[in-house]
Design an enzyme around this catalytic site. Structure first.
Site, PDB file in Angstrom:
ATOM      1  N   HIS A  71     -19.684   4.383   8.350  1.00 23.26           N
ATOM      2  CA  HIS A  71     -20.870   4.510   7.500  1.00 23.26           C
ATOM      3  C   HIS A  71     -21.560   3.155   7.522  1.00 23.26           C
ATOM      4  O   HIS A  71     -20.905   2.112   7.543  1.00 23.26           O
ATOM      5  CB  HIS A  71     -20.442   4.888   6.076  1.00 23.26           C
ATOM      6  CG  HIS A  71     -21.570   5.078   5.105  1.00 23.26           C
ATOM      7  ND1 HIS A  71     -22.800   5.587   5.463  1.00 23.26           N
ATOM      8  CD2 HIS A  71     -21.645   4.833   3.766  1.00 23.26           C
ATOM      9  CE1 HIS A  71     -23.574   5.652   4.396  1.00 23.26           C
ATOM     10  NE2 HIS A  71     -22.914   5.190   3.360  1.00 23.26           N
TER      11      HIS A  71
ATOM     12  N   SER B  11       0.831  -1.199   0.000  1.00 22.89           N
ATOM     13  CA  SER B  11       0.000   0.000   0.000  1.00 22.89           C
ATOM     14  C   SER B  11       0.868   1.253   0.000  1.00 22.89           C
ATOM     15  O   SER B  11       1.869   1.336   0.710  1.00 22.89           O
ATOM     16  CB  SER B  11      -0.918   0.013   1.229  1.00 22.89           C
ATOM     17  OG  SER B  11      -1.535   1.279   1.384  1.00 22.89           O
TER      18      SER B  11
ATOM     19  N   GLU C  81     -26.479  13.167   0.103  1.00 16.72           N
ATOM     20  CA  GLU C  81     -25.438  13.234  -0.930  1.00 16.72           C
ATOM     21  C   GLU C  81     -26.039  13.364  -2.323  1.00 16.72           C
ATOM     22  O   GLU C  81     -25.579  14.160  -3.144  1.00 16.72           O
ATOM     23  CB  GLU C  81     -24.572  11.976  -0.871  1.00 16.72           C
ATOM     24  CG  GLU C  81     -23.685  11.870   0.347  1.00 16.72           C
ATOM     25  CD  GLU C  81     -23.040  10.499   0.463  1.00 16.72           C
ATOM     26  OE1 GLU C  81     -22.158  10.343   1.319  1.00 16.72           O
ATOM     27  OE2 GLU C  81     -23.407   9.581  -0.301  1.00 16.72           O
TER      28      GLU C  81
END
Length: 340
Positions: free
Chosen positions: A108, A51, A195
């Site tokens: 979320h 990463s 959103e």
């Protein structure tokens, strides 16, 4: 009226006694990891080998390990990688290493609410969702303040999940500002609706429609940009500080009259009905299924739309004008790689 919880309502020892694995080091991940560490919480960052964030996290004094290693070490696993990547990472690198009594935390509710992740019954499943981008969560924390947040408990296997969620919110600084209790369902559906209809979809479509209307009528694109996009920040800042009333107090009487007179003609009953349709698609899961399917196909429509939108005339005009205003600290994003 919703009850708001603050620092005084939390027992910090609840989180300080837990080992927390933060999976991901993006917008929310970096803020949560650093804030928790500075709050005296044992933290490790879990990332994929190779990463690009690995060295970045290490350079900020954080212990970085692979995701399976982080899960095995931790008492609480904060899953802060993108929604679309979570199901596969969960199946391959989290689920095989979970043990009874651990806690899974999300920022979320999407994957839990729509069932793309189904945790075992013997772990806590909680959510702390800051109402700010990660860089702002971090910035406010370093200033001694905090971002407000929502928290929820989906599954309480240990009987301590609620206290743990509140303590985690304290650890990232959110109880300094106040946190409200909700459910995974309510957070997910209201977040997606906001959103799509207002914050992103509604605003960008309205900006482009205004810009295109002026340009089609023969007005200079630069003036259309200033009137329909640039000055929006001035209005949003007023709304942010004092709501609709403070904005109307601050603008001219002419602007206020136009607000009352024309606003309801723009956002009319047809638009409201469309909003209801959008909400139903969120509630019944059809939007989630569509988005999941788009990702499974490799995002062909999404990627094409991203490229098209980046080439819209308002973006071309805006880039040129922003270069003339260095005080804005302008940035440019490559739509092909989504990098600044």
């Amino acid at each position: 009226m919703a009850k708001v919880y603050y620092d005084r309502d939390v027992q910090p020892v609840v989180i300080r006694q837990r080992k927390v694995a933060v999976l991901g080091f993006g917008s929310q991940g970096h803020a949560h990891a650093l804030n928790l560490k500075e709050s005296g919480v044992p933290v490790r960052v879990g990332l994929r080998p190779g990463s690009r964030s690995w060295e970045k996290a290490q350079s900020q004094g954080l212990d970085v390990v692979t995701i399976p290693e982080a899960v095995q070490w931790a008492d609480l696993i904060a899953v802060l990688i993108p929604d679309t990547a979570q199901p596969q990472v969960y199946r391959e690198s989290i689920a095989p290493y979970l043990r009874a009594g651990q806690a899974l935390l999300f920022a979320h509710g999407f994957n839990i609410h729509y069932g793309t992740i189904t945790p075992p019954e013997d772990v806590d499943v909680i959510m702390v969702a800051p109402k700010a981008p990660g860089h702002r969560v971090r910035e406010l924390f370093t200033q001694g303040a905090g971002a407000p947040a929502l928290f929820a408990v989906y599954q309480d296997a240990t009987g301590r999940a609620r206290d743990l969620a509140l303590a985690y919110a304290w650890g990232i600084g959110c109880t300094r500002a106040g946190v409200l209790e909700t459910t995974f369902k309510e957070e997910t559906e209201t977040d997606l609706f906001g959103e799509q209809t207002v914050l992103c979809g509604g605003v960008t479509a309205l900006i482009k429609a205004g810009f295109e209307t002026l340009v089609e009528a023969g007005y200079q694109p630069e003036l259309a940009y200033f009137e329909c996009l640039h000055e929006l920040k001035l209005i949003v800042d007023l709304l942010y500080r004092g709501g609709l009333t403070y904005m109307r107090y601050s603008v001219s009487d002419t602007a206020e009259y136009g607000d009352y007179r024309v606003g309801p003609h723009i956002i009319d009953e047809h638009v409201r009905q469309t909003m209801r349709d959008v909400l139903r698609a969120i509630q019944d899961g059809s939007f989630a299924r569509e988005w999941i399917e788009e990702n499974e196909k490799g995002r062909p429509w999404f990627n094409q739309k991203r490229r098209e939108e980046a080439r819209h005339p308002i973006e071309e005009v805006g880039r040129r004008l922003r270069r003339m205003m260095p005080f804005l600290d302008p940035v440019e994003v490559d739509p092909e790689r989504w990098e600044i």
